[in-house]
Design a protein around this motif. Sequence first.
Motif, PDB file in Angstrom:
ATOM      1  N   ARG A  39      38.920  32.053  30.109  1.00 28.85           N
ATOM      2  CA  ARG A  39      38.060  33.168  30.019  1.00 28.85           C
ATOM      3  C   ARG A  39      37.414  33.316  31.391  1.00 28.85           C
ATOM      4  NH1 ARG A  39      33.654  28.949  26.875  1.00 28.85           N
ATOM      5  NH2 ARG A  39      34.314  26.666  27.921  1.00 28.85           N
ATOM      6  N   ILE A  40      36.896  33.859  31.593  1.00 29.36           N
ATOM      7  CA  ILE A  40      35.641  34.002  33.235  1.00 29.36           C
ATOM      8  C   ILE A  40      33.924  33.675  32.785  1.00 29.36           C
ATOM      9  CG2 ILE A  40      34.177  35.260  35.535  1.00 29.36           C
ATOM     10  CD1 ILE A  40      37.152  36.441  34.770  1.00 29.36           C
ATOM     11  N   GLY A  41      33.373  32.658  32.986  1.00 30.99           N
ATOM     12  CA  GLY A  41      32.107  32.201  33.304  1.00 30.99           C
ATOM     13  C   GLY A  41      30.817  33.339  34.157  1.00 30.99           C
ATOM     14  N   VAL A  42      30.121  33.941  33.581  1.00 28.63           N
ATOM     15  CA  VAL A  42      29.268  34.884  34.851  1.00 28.63           C
ATOM     16  C   VAL A  42      27.921  34.040  34.068  1.00 28.63           C
ATOM     17  CG1 VAL A  42      27.675  36.758  35.489  1.00 28.63           C
ATOM     18  CG2 VAL A  42      30.367  37.025  34.796  1.00 28.63           C
ATOM     19  N   GLU A  56      27.857  45.957  35.154  1.00 24.45           N
ATOM     20  CA  GLU A  56      28.816  45.058  35.159  1.00 24.45           C
ATOM     21  C   GLU A  56      29.288  44.310  35.889  1.00 24.45           C
ATOM     22  OE1 GLU A  56      32.938  48.844  33.715  1.00 24.45           O
ATOM     23  OE2 GLU A  56      31.969  48.474  34.921  1.00 24.45           O
ATOM     24  N   VAL A  57      30.196  43.304  36.078  1.00 22.84           N
ATOM     25  CA  VAL A  57      30.083  42.601  37.180  1.00 22.84           C
ATOM     26  C   VAL A  57      31.550  42.279  36.945  1.00 22.84           C
ATOM     27  CG1 VAL A  57      30.899  40.067  37.603  1.00 22.84           C
ATOM     28  CG2 VAL A  57      28.395  40.412  36.428  1.00 22.84           C
ATOM     29  N   VAL A  58      32.015  42.895  38.598  1.00 24.97           N
ATOM     30  CA  VAL A  58      33.792  42.975  38.740  1.00 24.97           C
ATOM     31  C   VAL A  58      33.625  42.110  39.315  1.00 24.97           C
ATOM     32  CG1 VAL A  58      35.281  44.676  40.361  1.00 24.97           C
ATOM     33  CG2 VAL A  58      32.910  45.359  38.417  1.00 24.97           C
ATOM     34  N   VAL A  59      35.142  41.937  39.035  1.00 25.33           N
ATOM     35  CA  VAL A  59      36.042  40.265  39.992  1.00 25.33           C
ATOM     36  C   VAL A  59      37.144  41.173  40.701  1.00 25.33           C
ATOM     37  CG1 VAL A  59      36.756  38.276  39.621  1.00 25.33           C
ATOM     38  CG2 VAL A  59      34.432  38.332  38.745  1.00 25.33           C
ATOM     39  N   TRP A  60      37.151  40.748  41.935  1.00 27.53           N
ATOM     40  CA  TRP A  60      38.987  41.652  42.064  1.00 27.53           C
ATOM     41  C   TRP A  60      39.407  39.726  42.156  1.00 27.53           C
ATOM     42  CZ3 TRP A  60      36.660  45.657  45.782  1.00 27.53           C
ATOM     43  CH2 TRP A  60      36.201  46.521  44.987  1.00 27.53           C
ATOM     44  N   GLY A  61      40.415  39.518  42.009  1.00 29.17           N
ATOM     45  CA  GLY A  61      41.370  38.587  42.655  1.00 29.17           C
ATOM     46  C   GLY A  61      42.997  38.140  42.378  1.00 29.17           C
ATOM     47  N   CYS A  62      43.393  37.661  43.066  1.00 21.61           N
ATOM     48  CA  CYS A  62      45.093  37.839  43.172  1.00 21.61           C
ATOM     49  C   CYS A  62      45.676  36.823  42.437  1.00 21.61           C
ATOM     50  CB  CYS A  62      45.586  37.006  44.951  1.00 21.61           C
ATOM     51  SG  CYS A  62      44.926  38.169  45.844  1.00 21.61           S
ATOM     52  N   LYS A  63      46.418  37.547  41.103  1.00 25.32           N
ATOM     53  CA  LYS A  63      46.559  37.198  39.533  1.00 25.32           C
ATOM     54  C   LYS A  63      47.547  36.257  39.762  1.00 25.32           C
ATOM     55  CE  LYS A  63      47.451  38.290  35.086  1.00 25.32           C
ATOM     56  NZ  LYS A  63      47.055  39.532  34.057  1.00 25.32           N
ATOM     57  N   LEU A  99      32.955  42.946  33.820  1.00 24.87           N
ATOM     58  CA  LEU A  99      33.263  42.196  32.820  1.00 24.87           C
ATOM     59  C   LEU A  99      31.454  43.229  32.293  1.00 24.87           C
ATOM     60  CD1 LEU A  99      33.161  38.469  33.815  1.00 24.87           C
ATOM     61  CD2 LEU A  99      35.340  39.980  32.666  1.00 24.87           C
ATOM     62  N   ASN A 100      31.244  43.794  31.026  1.00 29.41           N
ATOM     63  CA  ASN A 100      30.460  44.168  31.131  1.00 29.41           C
ATOM     64  C   ASN A 100      28.839  43.915  30.443  1.00 29.41           C
ATOM     65  OD1 ASN A 100      27.736  46.103  29.799  1.00 29.41           O
ATOM     66  ND2 ASN A 100      29.208  47.646  30.005  1.00 29.41           N
ATOM     67  N   MET A 101      28.153  42.863  30.860  1.00 27.23           N
ATOM     68  CA  MET A 101      27.125  42.137  30.030  1.00 27.23           C
ATOM     69  C   MET A 101      26.433  42.446  29.306  1.00 27.23           C
ATOM     70  SD  MET A 101      27.756  39.607  32.505  1.00 27.23           S
ATOM     71  CE  MET A 101      25.711  38.849  32.638  1.00 27.23           C
ATOM     72  N   ASN A 102      26.325  43.701  29.044  1.00 25.47           N
ATOM     73  CA  ASN A 102      25.590  44.123  27.838  1.00 25.47           C
ATOM     74  C   ASN A 102      26.640  44.647  26.757  1.00 25.47           C
ATOM     75  OD1 ASN A 102      23.144  44.689  29.047  1.00 25.47           O
ATOM     76  ND2 ASN A 102      23.262  46.826  29.245  1.00 25.47           N
ATOM     77  N   THR A 103      28.156  44.677  26.433  1.00 28.62           N
ATOM     78  CA  THR A 103      28.333  45.218  25.529  1.00 28.62           C
ATOM     79  C   THR A 103      29.425  43.778  24.771  1.00 28.62           C
ATOM     80  OG1 THR A 103      30.372  46.036  26.308  1.00 28.62           O
ATOM     81  CG2 THR A 103      28.365  47.412  26.228  1.00 28.62           C
ATOM     82  N   GLY A 104      29.455  43.272  26.518  1.00 20.95           N
ATOM     83  CA  GLY A 104      30.976  41.971  26.291  1.00 20.95           C
ATOM     84  C   GLY A 104      32.501  42.424  26.575  1.00 20.95           C
ATOM     85  N   VAL A 116      35.543  43.675  27.841  1.00 16.82           N
ATOM     86  CA  VAL A 116      36.396  43.497  29.204  1.00 16.82           C
ATOM     87  C   VAL A 116      37.551  44.310  29.243  1.00 16.82           C
ATOM     88  CG1 VAL A 116      38.295  41.797  30.296  1.00 16.82           C
ATOM     89  CG2 VAL A 116      35.938  41.520  28.925  1.00 16.82           C
ATOM     90  N   MET A 117      37.596  44.465  30.825  1.00 12.74           N
ATOM     91  CA  MET A 117      38.335  45.618  30.855  1.00 12.74           C
ATOM     92  C   MET A 117      39.554  45.347  32.220  1.00 12.74           C
ATOM     93  SD  MET A 117      36.644  49.413  30.724  1.00 12.74           S
ATOM     94  CE  MET A 117      38.228  50.742  31.884  1.00 12.74           C
ATOM     95  N   GLU A 118      40.375  45.005  32.194  1.00 14.25           N
ATOM     96  CA  GLU A 118      41.150  44.183  33.568  1.00 14.25           C
ATOM     97  C   GLU A 118      41.950  45.491  33.691  1.00 14.25           C
ATOM     98  OE1 GLU A 118      43.297  40.813  31.794  1.00 14.25           O
ATOM     99  OE2 GLU A 118      41.687  40.265  30.543  1.00 14.25           O
TER     100      GLU A 118
END
Length: 566
Positions: free
Chosen positions: A282-285, A317-324, A376-381, A383-385
């Motif tokens: 999970r990702i926490g904001v 949305e909060v957008v997170v880009w990482g090396c997965k 991560l949509n802060m209104n609807t909860g 997640v799009m990956e």
Amino acid sequence: MFEFVDQSLLPSQSNFGPVDELGGEVVITSSIRGKIPDDFPEGVYIRNGPNPLFGGLKSTKSIFGRSRHIWIEGEGMLHALYFSKDVSDGSWTVRYNNRHVETETFKLEKQRNKPSFLPAIGGDSPAILSAYLLNLLRFGKVNKYLSNTNVFEHSGKFYSIAENHIPQEIDIITLETLGNWDVSGAWNRPFTSHPKRAPGTGELVILGIDAVKPFMEIGVVSADGKELIHKVNLNLDRCSLCHELGVTQRYNVIMDFPLTLDINRLVNGGPLIKYNQEGYARIGVMPRFGDASSIHWFKVEPNCTFHIINSFEDGDEVVVWGCKALDSVIPGPDMSLNQFGWLPRRFKPADPNKENSDDISAADGKLFSHAYEWRLNMNTGKVMERYLTGKEFSMDFPMINGAFSGVKNRYGFTQVVDSIASSTSGMLKYGGLAKLHFEEPADVSLRNESQLEVETHMFEEKSFCSGAAFVPKQGGLEEDDGWAITFVHNEDTNISQVYVIDTKKFSDEPVAKITLPCRVPYGFHGAFLPIINNHHDEILTLSILAAVNFVVENVVEVMFIMKNSV
Ligand SMILES: [Fe+2]
């Protein structure tokens, strides 16, 4: 009772071996091939990395079994290049120096002049537990303080860090270790290797994970570095090895992924560090000054991500880009036993379509690291990956123009894994750099189909890099105005160099190659830190540097927004 045994290195692993301290800086201007650009900033390019004492990493044999150092251990050594410019004629002088980071435990072992702390991360559970206990009884600490992972600046002071202890303040000119930085006594626990400067305010957002509760805490350090203005226990129920946190304008981003450190598991005969591919992720904001109850958690697909490229707010949305990746390189292969059975299949390109199929037990491609996006949509909860890059390049150690940390950026840079060299040597090697173009199709529905444009800069055969960093151009107006700078080692010639690559002409030959007077082992993170005026002049005071950072960040950001709105 415990016998130390050297972990031997194969010829293909020789540049992971330690070097001696140089004993003082060396002028290397005459070894520059090409030209340091006129608008290159004055400053220091500095990289951290393991440089174990007493010849290399150790294992132990005892009646309890084996314990061993894992590949990320080894005392930190700083390698620094100082770029200073003569104001009268514009000529450059480049100096090089290296020096160990002298933590308390480094000094203790150095004074005893022999390996003293027992390896206590890898190996058989009874041996690790015994090592923990004996280290604690003999030295008051369960393990050594490595300080070997990264270097950062805050408020005009410079620090070396690895996340099993607090930062070590460094004299950036002499590389002397000045001592622990505990934020005026307020931070008494481990400290992330990747603290983040909060956009706009200059505050430093930090995080600390620990093997015992509280497993994770977040803090905010004042812009002047004197005060811890916020500290909160996130109330996690496991020690998730969160290596990097993200920041946006308003939030802190926390990765709670299933790579965990668990003493109970060790006591029950299992490994201390383990990636559980079926564990929850999970990702926490969290609002910048929030607490455990104000974190908005988003459940995501299980994965292992050490590094965040960037995070930012985009509408709701909060957008997170990482090396997965889908497995963890830590603890990684046993240096002396089964490394060749462990790595090769894992570096094959992963098939994202198979990720959730019945084939998840296959090791193929599990360490193939892609650029990846979580929205991560802060209104609807919701997640799009999605994967942002394809199967051609496995990449990690991301970097961006620091002025865009926490705000939307267009470019990212990474080191590119040489899958074959890594597999055959059993150690991670990076054969080039990548430039990622994050421009999006305007039509949101097309975004899942898109893959980013990736430019590459690949090195000569048998040449591998470490510690790549982005250097913004002085007066640069565009985000990618600048250079990528990196240590490169040629294993055929055994010569180490520093490359300076124009990020506007990314695939072109480096504008400068600087040959170093000695070998530089592969290491971890590097940074380019501006130092104003001459190398030996007094560096900027805390308040001036904080103010300059603030102005530069905001001016660049405003200019970038203006440019894109025209
Ligand atoms: Fe890192």
